[in-house]
Design an enzyme around this catalytic site. Structure first.
Site, PDB file in Angstrom:
ATOM      1  N   GLU A 111       0.823  -1.205   0.000  1.00 36.96           N
ATOM      2  CA  GLU A 111       0.000   0.000   0.000  1.00 36.96           C
ATOM      3  C   GLU A 111       0.862   1.262   0.000  1.00 36.96           C
ATOM      4  OE1 GLU A 111      -4.175  -1.230   2.026  1.00 36.96           O
ATOM      5  OE2 GLU A 111      -2.432  -1.327   3.358  1.00 36.96           O
ATOM      6  N   GLU A 131      -4.100  -9.496   3.470  1.00 35.23           N
ATOM      7  CA  GLU A 131      -4.885  -9.136   4.655  1.00 35.23           C
ATOM      8  C   GLU A 131      -6.016 -10.105   4.944  1.00 35.23           C
ATOM      9  OE1 GLU A 131      -2.745  -5.299   3.873  1.00 35.23           O
ATOM     10  OE2 GLU A 131      -3.473  -7.000   2.708  1.00 35.23           O
TER      11      GLU A 131
END
Length: 256
Positions: A111, A131
């Site tokens: 990210e 995730e």
């Protein structure tokens, strides 16, 4: 790594601030201390008029493994104010930032790379958003940005199955600007930074702002947002210098 080593280092080069995540024993995972240090480095990049471009990389052969899960129960997600993970993923930086990726760029580390404007990567590097495998969400830009950077089904496979993407495949899909041999991602990023800062600072800054402010808008609305930003640029001394340099077949003297 010695316990007294800084968790992040900064090195100013001509016009460039090199920011290095320095927790190699945990693949540069981000805890609260590192997040605050990176936020301070990004503030330096934004406020120092001698700096035109930032480069973000990691020490020890890896970019970043994301949030430090060992620190998570006590510290929570290491966001800084309204600027997101490590002060970057939700920030609105005026100056270009380049990610130089070696090894792993996963979870929040990916990210961070997605929040950069340009990416160089070693051909042995890889990207992943695992995730869901940890009962979490890629909530610092992964789920929002990735479907716009990759073909939709490729992005959704990464998001829903936690599958990694190799740097060569990322480059094939346009997610990586330059693919390099192992150990050369930073050199490629420095060369890319020099290419960026060869041009007008104001033109670069306003171009980036237009991209940020018009993303997702229809054309009519986008022009209404763009024009108040772009029109004044055409009346600047930099614009005149650019035209003269073109006519005289020389390099522009932007900052003379």
């Amino acid at each position: 790594m010695d316990s007294h080593d800084p968790v992040l280092t900064t090195e100013p080069r001509p016009g460039v601030l090199l920011i290095t995540l320095n927790r190699p024993h945990v693949r540069n995972a981000v805890d609260r201390t590192l997040a605050l240090a990176m936020d301070a480095a990004l503030t330096r990049l934004e406020t120092d008029s001698s700096l035109n471009v930032g480069i973000l990389t990691g020490a020890g052969g890896h970019f970043c493994s994301g949030m430090d899960l060992k620190a998570f129960p006590a510290e929570g997600v290491p966001v800084v104010a309204d600027r997101g993970l490590a002060g970057l993923t939700r920030a609105r930086l005026r100056k270009p930032l380049i990610a130089a990726v070696e090894g792993a760029a996963v979870a929040g580390g990916f990210e961070l790379a997605l929040a950069c404007d340009l990416v160089t990567a070693a051909d042995t590097a890889f990207f992943a958003l695992p995730e869901v495998a940890r009962g979490l969400i890629a909530a610092e830009g992964g789920a929002i940005r990735l479907p716009g950077r990759l073909p939709y089904h490729v992005a959704m496979e990464m998001l829903l199955t936690a599958s990694p993407l190799s740097a060569p495949d990322a480059a094939r899909h346009g997610l990586v600007n330059q693919l390099t041999p192992v150990g050369q991602a930073l050199q490629a990023a420095l060369a890319l930074a020099d290419r960026v800062q060869a041009h007008s600072r104001d033109a670069i800054r306003i171009t980036k702002q237009i991209v940020q402010d018009t993303r997702g808008l229809d054309d009519h609305t986008a022009y209404a947002v763009q024009d108040p930003l772009s029109t004044p640029v055409f009346a600047t001394t930099a614009a005149s210098e650019g035209a003269r340099a073109f006519i005289e077949k020389r390099r522009p003297a932007w900052h003379a």
